[in-house]
Design an enzyme around this catalytic site. Structure first.
Site, PDB file in Angstrom:
ATOM      1  N   ARG A   1      44.365  35.945  14.964  1.00  0.00           N
ATOM      2  CA  ARG A   1      44.773  34.605  15.442  1.00  0.00           C
ATOM      3  C   ARG A   1      45.911  34.078  14.576  1.00  0.00           C
ATOM      4  O   ARG A   1      46.852  33.447  15.061  1.00  0.00           O
ATOM      5  CB  ARG A   1      43.579  33.641  15.442  1.00  0.00           C
ATOM      6  CG  ARG A   1      44.006  32.203  15.679  1.00  0.00           C
ATOM      7  CD  ARG A   1      42.874  31.247  16.067  1.00  0.00           C
ATOM      8  NE  ARG A   1      41.633  31.456  15.380  1.00  0.00           N
ATOM      9  CZ  ARG A   1      41.369  31.086  14.109  1.00  0.00           C
ATOM     10  NH1 ARG A   1      42.298  30.482  13.394  1.00  0.00           N
ATOM     11  NH2 ARG A   1      40.195  31.327  13.574  1.00  0.00           N
TER      12      ARG A   1
ATOM     13  N   TYR B   1      58.568  19.628  35.230  1.00  0.00           N
ATOM     14  CA  TYR B   1      57.477  20.479  35.733  1.00  0.00           C
ATOM     15  C   TYR B   1      56.183  19.647  35.764  1.00  0.00           C
ATOM     16  O   TYR B   1      55.857  18.958  34.781  1.00  0.00           O
ATOM     17  CB  TYR B   1      57.337  21.706  34.819  1.00  0.00           C
ATOM     18  CG  TYR B   1      56.067  22.479  35.065  1.00  0.00           C
ATOM     19  CD1 TYR B   1      55.816  23.038  36.313  1.00  0.00           C
ATOM     20  CD2 TYR B   1      55.113  22.634  34.074  1.00  0.00           C
ATOM     21  CE1 TYR B   1      54.636  23.732  36.553  1.00  0.00           C
ATOM     22  CE2 TYR B   1      53.942  23.333  34.307  1.00  0.00           C
ATOM     23  CZ  TYR B   1      53.709  23.867  35.558  1.00  0.00           C
ATOM     24  OH  TYR B   1      52.547  24.546  35.788  1.00  0.00           O
TER      25      TYR B   1
ATOM     26  N   ASP C   1      62.897  22.228  27.620  1.00  0.00           N
ATOM     27  CA  ASP C   1      62.145  23.284  28.308  1.00  0.00           C
ATOM     28  C   ASP C   1      63.199  24.154  28.993  1.00  0.00           C
ATOM     29  O   ASP C   1      63.791  23.760  30.005  1.00  0.00           O
ATOM     30  CB  ASP C   1      61.181  22.663  29.317  1.00  0.00           C
ATOM     31  CG  ASP C   1      60.342  23.723  30.024  1.00  0.00           C
ATOM     32  OD1 ASP C   1      60.767  24.892  30.060  1.00  0.00           O
ATOM     33  OD2 ASP C   1      59.275  23.367  30.559  1.00  0.00           O
TER      34      ASP C   1
ATOM     35  N   LYS D   1      57.790  33.419  32.938  1.00  0.00           N
ATOM     36  CA  LYS D   1      58.850  33.409  33.944  1.00  0.00           C
ATOM     37  C   LYS D   1      59.920  34.449  33.598  1.00  0.00           C
ATOM     38  O   LYS D   1      59.616  35.622  33.541  1.00  0.00           O
ATOM     39  CB  LYS D   1      59.394  31.979  34.070  1.00  0.00           C
ATOM     40  CG  LYS D   1      58.304  30.902  34.205  1.00  0.00           C
ATOM     41  CD  LYS D   1      57.487  31.072  35.452  1.00  0.00           C
ATOM     42  CE  LYS D   1      56.437  30.038  35.769  1.00  0.00           C
ATOM     43  NZ  LYS D   1      55.651  29.432  34.758  1.00  0.00           N
TER      44      LYS D   1
HETATM   45  C1  PLP Z   1      59.553  24.667  33.722  1.00  0.00           C
HETATM   46  C2  PLP Z   1      58.162  25.074  33.347  1.00  0.00           C
HETATM   47  N1  PLP Z   1      57.702  24.756  32.131  1.00  0.00           N
HETATM   48  C3  PLP Z   1      56.442  25.109  31.742  1.00  0.00           C
HETATM   49  C4  PLP Z   1      55.587  25.768  32.595  1.00  0.00           C
HETATM   50  C5  PLP Z   1      54.199  26.099  32.139  1.00  0.00           C
HETATM   51  O1  PLP Z   1      54.105  27.441  31.815  1.00  0.00           O
HETATM   52  P1  PLP Z   1      52.763  28.336  31.958  1.00  0.00           P
HETATM   53  O2  PLP Z   1      52.425  28.396  33.412  1.00  0.00           O
HETATM   54  O3  PLP Z   1      53.156  29.635  31.362  1.00  0.00           O
HETATM   55  O4  PLP Z   1      51.706  27.632  31.179  1.00  0.00           O
HETATM   56  C6  PLP Z   1      56.035  26.108  33.874  1.00  0.00           C
HETATM   57  C7  PLP Z   1      55.124  26.806  34.814  1.00  0.00           C
HETATM   58  O5  PLP Z   1      55.382  26.921  35.994  1.00  0.00           O
HETATM   59  C8  PLP Z   1      57.355  25.742  34.255  1.00  0.00           C
HETATM   60  O6  PLP Z   1      57.827  26.033  35.485  1.00  0.00           O
END
Ligand code: PLP
Length: 381
Positions: A48, A101, A173, A198
């Site tokens: 961890r 998001y 982000d 992604k």
């Molecule tokens: C722009 C964006 N940020 C964060 C996330 C969250 O990521 P995760 O699904 O890997 O937790 C997503 C998920 O779709 C996203 O599209």
């Protein structure tokens, strides 16, 4: 070294003290034996806290974002949560882009608010809106660029300067762009976060997240909480993300080329009234996107005439584009934000933002572009 070279090699230099592996092995050991109590072997104690496969991934991720440090997490949301719990205390305030998001908004509104943190949402395309929202207790400005699903682009450099002047950090982000298209830290931001699920992973077969920064104090605090909260990725997940990241530069070029072809096709099609893609000259922040991003990327959204009934028929007719949430994989996906990714956003807020029932979001994959266009044409017929 260039991006492609770092994508292939950084963090995975052959270990000549061991067996000289060219690809970092999946180190499944949960704990590490030491010759003496006070001497952890190569600094490793417990998985961890630190694991060799994860450390390799973290070195790769730092290199790709031109950051001094990176930390890997079990999901994008785990990365965001750990970062925010490291930065915020009761009574603090955050300014955030209003087209974020949905999961990020849920974390802010449903979880962090309960701990006495306040949020103000603004249109970050207007730098003055950020300036007006800042308060003496503002600790962070949270941006996405391009945004999800409307593909708004904000000036990361200008906003970071304003935030820094007010004593706040800027978090970007960078999931939609990926580190190949845009490096927020180079533009002045304090932190980049990613859902590595992604583009970085790129194959829709692993969930992961990352935090990258060059500020050592902030890194130490997030690292402390990475261990304290424990939302770490498994060694196998780290291996998959490392493996995917090796072709990020190649995939992003193809994603961008094909998304441009799809955006141009849809913008000429009578069944669509608008296409949101930063690579189209008509995009309101086309010049800013060109300056800030290496290429316009693989994501776009479009407004279909005829609302939900027309969208339903269109989605049902697609064969190569799968109807699914998520994005950034080699395969093309399509989704309907109003009933899928943004269903939890109240209709009134959605409509105010411009996420209507006719909006369709595309994640354009790396298949042959002529096949993708043929699929769209056939479904539209
Ligand atoms: C722009 C964006 N940020 C964060 C996330 C969250 O990521 P995760 O699904 O890997 O937790 C997503 C998920 O779709 C996203 O599209």
């Amino acid at each position: 070294m260039g991006f492609g070279t770092r994508a292939v090699h950084s963090g995975e230099e052959p270990d000549f003290e061991g067996t000289g592996d060219v690809a970092v092995p999946i180190h499944l050991s949960a704990t590490f034996a030491r010759r003496a109590a006070e001497k952890p072997t190569r600094g490793l104690e417990y998985s961890r806290t630190g694991n060799p496969t994860r450390l390799a991934l973290e070195r790769r991720l730092a290199s790709l974002e031109n950051a001094e440090h990176a930390l890997a997490f079990s999901s994008g949301m785990a990365a965001e949560t750990t970062l925010m719990l490291s930065v915020l205390s009761k009574g603090d305030h955050v300014v955030a882009e209003n087209d974020l998001y949905g999961g990020t908004v849920r974390l802010f509104e449903r979880t962090l608010k309960r701990f006495g943190v306040d949020f103000t949402y603004v249109d970050s395309r207007k730098d003055e809106a950020i300036r007006a929202a800042l308060r003496p207790n503002t600790k962070a400005v949270w941006l996405e660029s391009p945004t999800n699903p409307l593909m708004h682009v904000c000036d990361i450099g200008a906003i970071s300067k304003v935030a820094r002047g007010a004593g706040a950090i800027t978090v970007v982000d960078n999931t939609f762009a990926s580190p190949y298209l845009q490096n927020p830290l180079d533009l002045g931001a304090t932190v980049a976060v990613h859902s590595t699920t992604k583009y970085i992973g790129g194959h829709s077969d692993v969930v992961g997240g990352a935090v990258m920064t060059s500020e050592s104090e902030l890194y130490e605090s997030v690292k402390f909480n990475q261990n304290a909260l424990g939302a770490v990725p498994s060694p196998f997940d780290c291996f998959l993300i490392l493996r995917g990241s090796k072709t990020l530069h190649l995939r992003m070029k193809r994603h961008s080329e094909s998304a441009t072809a799809v955006a141009e096709f849809l913008s000429r099609h009578p069944k669509f009234s608008a296409v949101h893609y930063p690579g189209l000259r008509g995009h309101p922040q086309y010049s800013l996107a060109k300056k800030q991003m290496r290429l316009p990327g693989g994501m776009l959204s479009a407004e279909m005439r005829g609302g939900l009934p027309a969208v339903r028929k269109f989605l049902a007719g697609l064969r190569l584009f799968s109807v699914a949430e998520s994005l950034g994989g080699v395969e093309s996906l399509v989704e309907h934000p109003a009933t899928m990714t943004h269903a939890s956003v109240p209709k009134s807020r959605r409509e105010k933002l411009g996420i209507g029932d006719g909006l369709v979001r595309f994640s354009v994959g790396v298949e042959d572009p002529q096949d993708l266009l043929a699929d769209l044409k056939s479904a539209l017929r």
